[in-house]
Design a protein around this motif. Structure first.
Motif, short mmCIF file in Angstrom:
data_model
loop_
_atom_site.label_atom_id
_atom_site.label_comp_id
_atom_site.label_asym_id
_atom_site.label_seq_id
_atom_site.Cartn_x
_atom_site.Cartn_y
_atom_site.Cartn_z
N GLY A 1 -6.74 4.78 -5.18
CA GLY A 1 -8.11 5.19 -4.91
C GLY A 1 -8.45 5.28 -3.44
O GLY A 1 -9.63 5.39 -3.09
N ARG A 2 -7.45 5.24 -2.56
CA ARG A 2 -7.70 5.37 -1.12
C ARG A 2 -7.69 6.85 -0.74
O ARG A 2 -6.93 7.64 -1.30
N TYR A 3 -8.49 7.19 0.25
CA TYR A 3 -8.57 8.56 0.75
C TYR A 3 -8.00 8.61 2.17
O TYR A 3 -8.28 7.74 3.00
N PHE A 4 -7.21 9.67 2.43
CA PHE A 4 -6.62 9.88 3.75
C PHE A 4 -6.88 11.32 4.19
O PHE A 4 -6.95 12.23 3.34
N ALA A 5 -7.01 11.50 5.48
CA ALA A 5 -7.11 12.84 6.05
C ALA A 5 -5.88 13.06 6.92
O ALA A 5 -5.63 12.30 7.85
N ASP B 1 -0.87 10.84 -9.85
CA ASP B 1 -1.04 9.75 -8.89
C ASP B 1 -1.66 10.23 -7.58
O ASP B 1 -2.40 9.51 -6.93
N ARG B 2 -1.34 11.45 -7.20
CA ARG B 2 -1.76 11.95 -5.89
C ARG B 2 -2.57 13.23 -6.08
O ARG B 2 -2.11 14.18 -6.68
N GLN B 3 -3.79 13.23 -5.56
CA GLN B 3 -4.66 14.40 -5.61
C GLN B 3 -4.95 14.82 -4.17
O GLN B 3 -5.16 13.97 -3.30
#
Length: 382
Positions: free
Chosen positions: A140-144, A89-91
């Motif tokens: 499918g969301r990207y976070f920094a 689930d988390r990459q």
């Protein structure tokens, strides 16, 4: 891939009765030598820092496992490292200062061998970041997530103190009599989640329509999680600002999650809320106290201290046979939590404020064995 290759080499060495493969030897075999093979030549197309950080995660997992076996690590037993899947689930990938990532003048995030990424900043960074972790969630969301050094921000002192009794009918009952309604985010979204789950089950495996249905279901779940997290943030911030000391009971969440109340327990998210209280109290100079789970908070009269024995859950109000005080079960428990916290601090003379600030859950953090100052993570959606 590097993590799995390193884990496989160590497992094969153990099965063959060979010595434990050292960190340096492992790095040489799964990175340096692997880049020269046709199957792993693509490793040269990504930043070497990412590869080294994957091995660092594997080495940390082994250290935690060995420390757990020897009794050097407190808490529940740690399982040995397991292989990672591309379907997790988390990459996430992590860049340290050695990778020379950069925030440009236009507000973009420049990553080595990737390029400039547009960022919607949730807040400005208070200092130069030491690392950035790029995370892809199940929707499918990207976070920094940036690790920055941040000074404490003590709040003006106040005389109020509060004990908190966590529950399911009301999320939190305070010792001053206030009751915080349980939003039940998961329960409210159950119909929408069931429809999305049924739609996913009807799609053919491997098809594009199935992937679209999976994303719709994942987005519905992350909306629930985001709403719950926002509620926890707002409530924990308000309690820390209003009170000089906050006391909570150390609940056995894992045990409760194995009962018929499991869905409601997970929906409440007590552990996440308590973790927020802890790190916000440390950052703002407030006292945070955990009360042992075996303190009979609901069985003792908060007025005279008489232990009246256990009571079934349907008994919400009761009268003390000694002093005649009429108690609301939950408010009485919250008052006893506050009293037990005060007695514990007075008796042992312990320093309530911890020496370091716990990291926020689910965000990047520093290595636990490093001599760290107070750290805080600033997350930003990409």
């Amino acid at each position: 891939m590097v993590f799995n290759d390193g884990l496989r080499i160590r497992q094969e060495a153990r099965a063959a009765g060979l010595p434990y493969v050292s960190d340096g030897e492992l790095s040489k075999r799964v990175i340096t030598q692997a880049k020269k093979t046709p199957e792993r030549s693509w490793l040269g197309e990504v930043s070497a820092v990412i590869l080294q950080q994957s091995l660092a995660d594997l080495n940390a997992a082994y250290r935690n496992f060995f420390a757990s076996l020897s009794g050097g690590r407190k808490g529940a037993k740690v399982a040995p490292p397991r292989f990672r899947s591309r379907k997790d689930d988390r990459q996430a990938i992590r860049f340290t200062r050695n990778a020379k990532f950069k925030i440009t003048a236009s507000g973009r995030l420049r990553l080595p061998k990737i390029g400039d990424l547009s960022v919607r900043w949730s807040r400005s960074l208070p200092s130069e970041p030491s690392s950035v972790t790029v995370i892809k969630d199940r929707a499918g969301r990207y976070f920094a997530s940036f690790v920055v050094e941040l000074a404490d921000e003590p709040l003006p002192e106040t005389t109020t103190k509060v004990g908190i009794d966590l529950g399911l009918k009301h999320f939190a009952i305070l010792s001053d009599g206030r009751k915080i309604t349980n939003p039940r985010f998961l329960r409210r979204a159950e119909k929408r989640l069931k429809r999305a789950q049924r739609a996913l089950s009807r799609k053919q495996k491997g098809s594009r329509n199935r992937e679209k249905a999976r994303l719709r279901l994942a987005r519905a779940h992350v909306r629930v999680a985001d709403a719950r997290r926002e509620f926890h943030h707002q409530l924990s911030t308000r309690l820390i600002r209003e009170n000089q000391a906050v006391a909570v009971e150390n609940l056995a969440v894992k045990g409760l999650a194995r009962t018929r109340l499991a869905k409601s327990v997970h929906d409440a998210g007590w552990a996440q809320f308590v973790a927020m209280l802890e790190y916000k109290a440390a950052r703002h100079g407030r006292a945070f106290i955990r009360i042992g789970r075996f303190v009979p908070t609901s069985q003792v009269c908060s007025a005279c201290g008489l232990g009246d024995g256990p009571k079934p859950l349907h008994v919400r109000r009761w009268t003390c046979p000694r002093c005649g005080a009429v108690h609301d079960r939950d408010v009485n428990a919250a008052i006893n939590v506050a009293k037990a916290a005060g007695l514990a601090v007075t008796a042992c003379g312990a320093q309530v404020r911890p020496g370091s600030v716990p990291a926020q859950r689910g965000e990047a953090g520093t290595h636990p064995k490093q001599p760290t100052p107070r750290w805080k993570q600033a997350g930003s959606p990409v």
